[in-house]
Design a protein around this motif. Sequence first.
Motif, short mmCIF file in Angstrom:
data_model
loop_
_atom_site.label_atom_id
_atom_site.label_comp_id
_atom_site.label_asym_id
_atom_site.label_seq_id
_atom_site.Cartn_x
_atom_site.Cartn_y
_atom_site.Cartn_z
N ARG B 81 0.84 -1.21 0.00
CA ARG B 81 0.00 0.00 0.00
C ARG B 81 0.87 1.26 0.00
O ARG B 81 0.61 2.21 -0.71
N ILE B 82 1.92 1.24 0.81
CA ILE B 82 2.82 2.40 0.83
C ILE B 82 3.49 2.56 -0.53
O ILE B 82 3.66 3.67 -1.02
N ARG B 83 3.80 1.45 -1.15
CA ARG B 83 4.43 1.53 -2.48
C ARG B 83 3.45 2.11 -3.50
O ARG B 83 3.87 2.76 -4.47
N SER B 84 2.17 1.89 -3.30
CA SER B 84 1.17 2.53 -4.17
C SER B 84 1.28 4.04 -4.05
O SER B 84 1.20 4.77 -5.05
N PHE B 85 1.41 4.50 -2.82
CA PHE B 85 1.57 5.95 -2.61
C PHE B 85 2.81 6.47 -3.33
O PHE B 85 2.75 7.47 -4.06
N ILE B 86 3.92 5.79 -3.14
CA ILE B 86 5.18 6.23 -3.77
C ILE B 86 5.02 6.30 -5.29
O ILE B 86 5.50 7.23 -5.94
N ASN B 87 4.28 5.33 -5.83
CA ASN B 87 4.20 5.24 -7.29
C ASN B 87 3.31 6.28 -7.96
O ASN B 87 3.32 6.39 -9.19
N ILE B 88 2.55 7.04 -7.17
CA ILE B 88 1.77 8.10 -7.84
C ILE B 88 2.72 9.11 -8.47
O ILE B 88 2.36 9.79 -9.44
N LEU B 89 3.94 9.21 -7.95
CA LEU B 89 4.93 10.10 -8.57
C LEU B 89 5.23 9.65 -10.00
O LEU B 89 5.48 10.49 -10.88
N ILE B 90 5.19 8.34 -10.22
CA ILE B 90 5.43 7.81 -11.57
C ILE B 90 4.17 7.96 -12.41
O ILE B 90 4.21 8.44 -13.55
N LEU B 91 3.04 7.59 -11.83
CA LEU B 91 1.77 7.64 -12.57
C LEU B 91 1.46 9.06 -13.06
O LEU B 91 1.00 9.26 -14.18
N ASN B 92 1.69 10.03 -12.21
CA ASN B 92 1.36 11.42 -12.56
C ASN B 92 2.60 12.22 -12.97
O ASN B 92 2.59 13.45 -12.90
N ARG B 93 3.60 11.51 -13.42
CA ARG B 93 4.90 12.14 -13.67
C ARG B 93 4.81 13.34 -14.60
O ARG B 93 5.35 14.41 -14.29
N GLU B 94 4.11 13.21 -15.70
CA GLU B 94 4.07 14.31 -16.68
C GLU B 94 3.44 15.56 -16.08
O GLU B 94 3.96 16.67 -16.24
N LYS B 95 2.32 15.39 -15.41
CA LYS B 95 1.66 16.54 -14.80
C LYS B 95 2.51 17.16 -13.69
O LYS B 95 2.57 18.37 -13.54
N ILE B 96 3.15 16.31 -12.91
CA ILE B 96 4.00 16.81 -11.83
C ILE B 96 5.16 17.62 -12.38
O ILE B 96 5.51 18.67 -11.83
N GLN B 97 5.73 17.17 -13.49
CA GLN B 97 6.82 17.93 -14.10
C GLN B 97 6.34 19.30 -14.55
O GLN B 97 7.07 20.28 -14.52
N LYS B 98 5.10 19.35 -15.01
CA LYS B 98 4.57 20.63 -15.50
C LYS B 98 4.09 21.54 -14.39
O LYS B 98 4.32 22.75 -14.42
N PHE B 99 3.38 20.97 -13.40
CA PHE B 99 2.68 21.82 -12.44
C PHE B 99 2.99 21.50 -10.98
O PHE B 99 2.39 22.11 -10.09
N GLY B 100 3.88 20.57 -10.72
CA GLY B 100 4.18 20.20 -9.34
C GLY B 100 3.10 19.32 -8.75
O GLY B 100 2.24 18.80 -9.46
N CYS B 101 3.13 19.15 -7.43
CA CYS B 101 2.12 18.34 -6.74
C CYS B 101 0.88 19.19 -6.51
O CYS B 101 0.98 20.30 -5.97
N PRO B 102 -0.30 18.69 -6.89
CA PRO B 102 -1.52 19.48 -6.71
C PRO B 102 -1.81 19.81 -5.24
O PRO B 102 -2.31 20.90 -4.94
N VAL B 103 -1.47 18.90 -4.35
CA VAL B 103 -1.71 19.13 -2.93
C VAL B 103 -0.73 20.18 -2.39
O VAL B 103 -1.12 21.17 -1.76
N GLY B 104 0.54 19.96 -2.66
CA GLY B 104 1.57 20.84 -2.13
C GLY B 104 1.48 22.26 -2.66
O GLY B 104 1.58 23.23 -1.91
#
Lengths: 191, 191
Positions: B81-104
């Motif tokens: 389950r914790i690894r699922s959390f870590i992997n959202i960085l991979i899943l949302n990688r393109e958006k994160i590169q463009k706009f950062g973390c939506p929460v943060g």
Amino acid sequence: MNKNLTREKIINAADDLFYQQGFEHTSFSQISVQVKVSRGNFYYHFKTKNDILTAVIERRLKNTSTMLAQWQSQGQSPTERIRSFINILILNREKIQKFGCPVGTLNSELVKLNHPSKENAKEIFTQFHAWLSHQFSQLKHNHDADILAMHLLARSQGIATLASVFNDKNYIKQEVDSLHAWLTPYTNSLY
Amino acid sequence: MNKNLTREKIINAADDLFYQQGFEHTSFSQISVQVKVSRGNFYYHFKTKNDILTAVIERRLKNTSTMLAQWQSQGQSPTERIRSFINILILNREKIQKFGCPVGTLNSELVKLNHPSKENAKEIFTQFHAWLSHQFSQLKHNHDADILAMHLLARSQGIATLASVFNDKNYIKQEVDSLHAWLTPYTNSLY
DNA sequence: GTCTATATAATGATAGAC
DNA sequence: GTCTATCATTATATAGAC
């Protein structure tokens, strides 16, 4: 009033306000009130708001250079120098809790605005990264000095973000201790 | 058009724009253009811009709950389950590169604006923290589950910030690997 | 429920007097 | 070099027709 003096005052006030409120939220009115100069006279010194931003970033770049040079000359070993970097989280703790990291938050805002100065602001991060990378390479970690530098930068950023959101004093101290502990194994391979 | 449908469309568009451009930079005009509804009609659904923000945060809180519940039911162990959390960085990688973390990024912006909804947005972080803390406590790390959860949150935040500033694809992958490696020792003490 | 038209305030920016 | 007065634009928000 002296031209350069007023100009410096404006940059000073803008620097503070951009940090405390963000670039876009800060208006000419707010800056002019703080500097005690009329909005009209303002445009004698800076033609556009972006010009002020450029000057503020330039100022921060210089300040960062100065600080890194000081750490370089004061720290007796690469380890101690890196620890100086880590300890800015403690030194600036109160401001970080209120407004986050000045480097990270400005960069994040400019990235979202897709602002032309974002590359300019990124340079501040690059300065820190190059300096940290240099320290790690001196610790006989040439092969992953870049990665270690990015890792340390990222952890600092995350700590600053969470500290500002949760506003917890002990949290920063605890994570700084964790950072120092993380660094220690790398320092043993030196001599 | 159906009332709730239009309302949902507005929240959807606002959610995207707040993420991509920031809350303050996003105007009613931009939202109304995207939803294809006149600015006037807008105020039938939301009286103020802050009301939209409240609805957007509420929506994100619900989405986060749903996601965490899914991970809870799908992951076969706390580690997974914790690894699922870590992997959202991979899943949302393109958006994160463009706009950062939506929460943060939303939280950082609201903190700077000293916006009344900042406590509301903080709750999204609290959700993640509580969930992660719960997973770590199941790994027989009751004594420091809170600290480990904060640590993982901070590292994710830092990675998202640097990824958006440096816009480097490999960097995220590399740090995600590092996170998975960090987690591994904690998983051994389970059974 | 959706529209047009409009009120009001603030923004970035300019012109010209002193 | 600093000021006041003003412009154009945009923003949030409202009123009222349909």
